[in-house]
Structure formats: structure tokens, C-alpha cells
Design an enzyme around this catalytic site. Structure first.
Site, PDB file in Angstrom:
ATOM      1  N   LYS A  48       4.303 -24.907  15.668  1.00 18.19           N
ATOM      2  CA  LYS A  48       3.548 -24.821  16.914  1.00 18.19           C
ATOM      3  C   LYS A  48       2.231 -25.596  16.908  1.00 18.19           C
ATOM      4  O   LYS A  48       1.622 -25.769  17.968  1.00 18.19           O
ATOM      5  CB  LYS A  48       3.228 -23.347  17.226  1.00 18.19           C
ATOM      6  CG  LYS A  48       4.431 -22.493  17.565  1.00 18.19           C
ATOM      7  CD  LYS A  48       4.044 -21.039  17.775  1.00 18.19           C
ATOM      8  CE  LYS A  48       3.120 -20.844  18.950  1.00 18.19           C
ATOM      9  NZ  LYS A  48       2.806 -19.402  19.184  1.00 18.19           N
ATOM     10  N   HIS A  49       1.780 -26.035  15.736  1.00 17.78           N
ATOM     11  CA  HIS A  49       0.439 -26.597  15.632  1.00 17.78           C
ATOM     12  C   HIS A  49       0.468 -28.027  15.098  1.00 17.78           C
ATOM     13  O   HIS A  49       1.367 -28.403  14.351  1.00 17.78           O
ATOM     14  CB  HIS A  49      -0.430 -25.731  14.719  1.00 17.78           C
ATOM     15  CG  HIS A  49      -0.471 -24.295  15.138  1.00 17.78           C
ATOM     16  ND1 HIS A  49       0.291 -23.315  14.508  1.00 17.78           N
ATOM     17  CD2 HIS A  49      -1.145 -23.672  16.125  1.00 17.78           C
ATOM     18  CE1 HIS A  49       0.052 -22.147  15.082  1.00 17.78           C
ATOM     19  NE2 HIS A  49      -0.805 -22.333  16.075  1.00 17.78           N
ATOM     20  N   LEU A  50      -0.553 -28.790  15.446  1.00 21.16           N
ATOM     21  CA  LEU A  50      -0.608 -30.201  15.083  1.00 21.16           C
ATOM     22  C   LEU A  50      -1.138 -30.414  13.672  1.00 21.16           C
ATOM     23  O   LEU A  50      -1.869 -29.587  13.127  1.00 21.16           O
ATOM     24  CB  LEU A  50      -1.514 -30.951  16.066  1.00 21.16           C
ATOM     25  CG  LEU A  50      -1.143 -30.905  17.546  1.00 21.16           C
ATOM     26  CD1 LEU A  50      -2.128 -31.741  18.360  1.00 21.16           C
ATOM     27  CD2 LEU A  50       0.283 -31.375  17.784  1.00 21.16           C
TER      28      LEU A  50
END
Length: 394
Positions: free
Chosen positions: A307-309
Site C-alpha cells: 500500500k505504500h511507496l
């Protein structure tokens, strides 16, 4: 520590226009609100369970985990650096130095509902209100207020309502936007004037969402559709607030299109892949990030976990928010927002006319990613969205 890839941006014409104003104040204070994308470590202070971001491989690029949901730095870290101030600490770290602001964002935060072991958007704003006297009224009025919130609301809605009607979709979006409006007005009432917001990412393109859906070759329609509906309403809200509230200034970044293009054309933007995450298990590494299943080079990936970069993804986003042109962020980028004097009203049409007159002489913002060319393809361009919303003053 790995060195980030080089980036280059030039000063925009609007920033030069603002130098003609007699009084310019540059913010030295940054307040951050949102979810895991912006969490600088708050989650570890409220959870009774293991917080993955506090353990390796999170933080691997900077040498240690810091509570951030990435291999290294996150967007607020870069924006603080561009402002010339230290990284903004999590508000729940009682021993931190909050002289340049505070980060209220926390993983799993929502706008609606009351999820466990997190802070809703409303609770974050209450926490800000409870602590606002840490900063002078002048510091609060000159500060930048940074927001990214709503992803988890729409992911939960899509999971619980797999086949909603159009009316149900719009009604839920309206509830979220109404709640956001109320909290922005609370911050405005506490002296906030400079607001910087992302729109939401195409949520159906997150590796965790695609993997859960079972078809990893395509983005999942409903979560991305909800995000797009939200984004349209969010821009309309900001336009309206700029008309209602004296001195309300804002920057609106088209995160949706930036992520979409990096998923589809990842190598154009220096990534080896925008489909799979660097860390995790499953067909696109969408879940269960751990030291046993992490890639060797996070900078080759857009997503660090499901979900995260990655730090590299966050760096590119930070540069776009800071210095890109109106096809990406408007009506001001963050650098311009810093220069914009308080209580100054500027006609957008006048700025556009001035820019057009100077067009033979000015160089548009371009980075080593050739942002001008690639972002011109965006479906949700800033100026188009403004035209669809209403004509307005800034």
C-alpha cells in the site's frame, strides 16, 4: 545508505510574479495529517501489537526503521527539507522538538468511523487543537498544512459493498467530503491559511488490492472509481472554501494521475516495475512484508509494500508537489504557496494571461523524468478540473 536518483526543477514563473508583492513570508512550520502514507511513527505509540514499520526491512535504505511505512523517507520529510526545516516529528513522541510543527498522521486512519489503535481525521485535528498553543498565532497562520486522507474509507467501502449503486457511491463520497470540510474549517479557525492536499491514488492499482482481487494484471475498478469521485468533490470543496473563507490558500496535487502513469509506464519514470511491491508475498508481493521477502533494490520499485511507496516514489511525489507546473499541481505548487502573501487574493485568469504573455521567455518545469511531456497526458488535469468545478478567486 543508497543515494537517491538525481532530480532537477527550475523556478516557475508564478514564483517570480509573487516576488513583486511587498510582503512575503516563508513558512517555517509544517503540520501533517493523514494515514500511513504520511505516518512518521505515530502508530507505534498507540498499538498494543507489533507495528511492522518499526522493524526491518522498513527503513532499510536509511539504515534503520523509523516507524515510517517505507524503506526510507516519506513525502513530508522531503517537503520539510525543501522548506529548509528539520523532519517533522510524530505528535505522539512526547520528547520530540515540535518547534517547526508536528505530524499527526497515523497508519489506518480514516475520515469516518472509529477504527481501533489509530486516530481518525477528526481525532488528529482535535490533537492539533489541544496542542496549538505550542506555536504562536503567526507561526500557525504562516504554516503549511499537509493532508492525505480517505484511502482506507474507500477501500473498506468497496470491500463491504462490492456492487453499490451510483447513488450509494455518491452518498458515501458526500459523507467523506462533508467530514473533511468540517475539519478543514476547524484548522482555519485555529489560524491555518495555507492548505496542501493530494487527491487520492487510484486505489485499485495498489498491489495489496489487486492481489486480494485475484487479477493482478488490471487495476480493480471500484476502489479507483471511488477515489476518482472523491477527487472531483475534493477539488470542488477547495474551490468553494477559497471563495467562502478570507485568506484561504491551497495547493492541490494530482496524485491519482502521477501514480497511474507510474504503474502503467514505470520504466519511463525510472522504475523497473509499478505492478509489484518490493517487499511482501503473493503474486505481486501485496501482503506480509518481512526481511525474508524483500527486494535488493527498493529504488527500482514504485511500491515498497502492498500500500505504500518506496523512498524513490516518495521523492518523485515530493518534487512534483514542490515545483511542478499547473498540469500536475495547482493553482499553486508548494513553493509558490510559500511565497503567496497572507490575505492576498489573486485572479487565476490574470495569472494565466501573464504566463501566456511571457511564454516565449519562460521555461516550463521539467525534471530528469521529463515531467512536462509525460504528465500532459493526464486525464484529470488541474485546469480542466477547475473549469468543470467553477470559476473562482485564489
Amino acid at each position: 545508505m543508497a543515494n537517491p536518483k538525481p532530480h532537477l526543477f527550475s523556478l516557475s514563473f508564478f514564483s517570480l510574479l509573487l516576488l513583486h508583492f511587498p510582503t512575503v513570508s516563508l513558512a517555517q512550520t509544517l503540520f501533517v495529517f493523514g494515514d500511513g502514507l504520511y505516518d512518521a511513527g505515530n502508530k507505534q505509540f498507540v498499538s498494543s501489537n507489533r507495528v511492522d514499520a518499526s522493524f526491518p526491512p522498513y527503513g532499510m535504505t536509511v539504515g534503520e526503521p523509523t516507524g515510517r511505512w517505507s524503506d526510507g523517507r516519506i513525502v513530508p520529510d522531503y517537503l520539510a527539507g525543501f522548506m529548509g526545516i528539520p523532519h517533522i516529528p510524530p505528535i505522539l513522541n512526547g520528547t520530540a522538538d515540535f518547534s517547526h510543527g508536528a505530524n499527526f498522521a497515523i497508519a489506518d486512519a480514516t475520515v469516518l468511523g472509529s477504527p481501533a489503535e489509530t486516530l481518525t481525521f477528526s481525532q488528529q485535528v482535535i490533537k492539533f487543537s489541544d496542542n496549538k498553543n505550542k506555536w504562536s498565532a503567526q507561526a500557525r497562520s504562516e504554516a503549511v498544512y499537509l493532508f492525505y486522507i480517505g484511502s482506507d474509507d474507500y477501500l473498506k467501502f468497496a470491500k463491504n459493498n462490492p456492487n453499490p449503486s451510483d447513488d450509494q457511491k455518491q452518498a458515501f463520497v458526500d459523507r467523506v467530503i462533508t467530514a473533511i470540510e468540517a475539519e478543514l474549517k476547524v484548522i482555519y479557525g485555529s489560524g491555518g491559511r495555507k492548505f496542501a492536499l493530494h487527491n487520492l491514488a487510484p486505489l485499485g492499482c495498489l498491489p495489496a488490492v489487486k492481489q486480494a482481487n485475484g487479477n493482478v494484471q488490471e487495476c480493480v475498478k471500484l476502489p479507483s472509481e471511488m477515489a476518482a469521485l472523491h477527487n472531483t468533490k475534493l477539488l470542488q470543496l477547495l474551490v468553494e472554501l477559497s471563495r467562502q473563507l478570507s485568506g484561504f490558500q491551497y495547493s492541490f496535487y494530482d496524485f491519482f494521475s502521477s501514480i497511474k502513469h507510474r504503474v502503467i509506464k514505470s520504466k519511463t519514470y525510472t522504475f523497473e516495475t509499478g505492478m509489484a511491491a518490493c517487499c511482501g508475498t503473493g503474486s505481486v508481493n501485496g501482503t506480509s512484508c518481512s526481511t525474508n521477502n524483500v527486494c535488493a533494490k527498493p529504488e527500482d520499485y514504485l511500491f515498497f509494500d502492498g500500500k505504500h511507496l518506496t523512498q524513490e516514489g516518495n521523492l518523485q511525489v515530493g518534487h512534483l508537489m514542490w515545483g511542478a507546473d499547473p498540469v500536475v499541481v495547482g493553482p499553486n505548487n508548494l513553493r509558490e504557496l510559500l511565497f503567496l502573501p497572507l490575505n492576498t487574493t489573486v485572479m487565476l485568469a490574470d495569472i494565466q494571461d501573464a504566463m501566456a504573455a511571457m511564454s516565449p521567455k519562460q521555461n516550463k518545469i521539467e525534471s530528469l523524468y521529463d515531467i512536462k511531456m509525460m504528465e500532459s497526458e493526464m486525464e484529470n488535469q488541474w485546469l480542466y478540473q477547475v473549469g468543470k468545478a467553477v470559476s473562482f478567486l485564489i
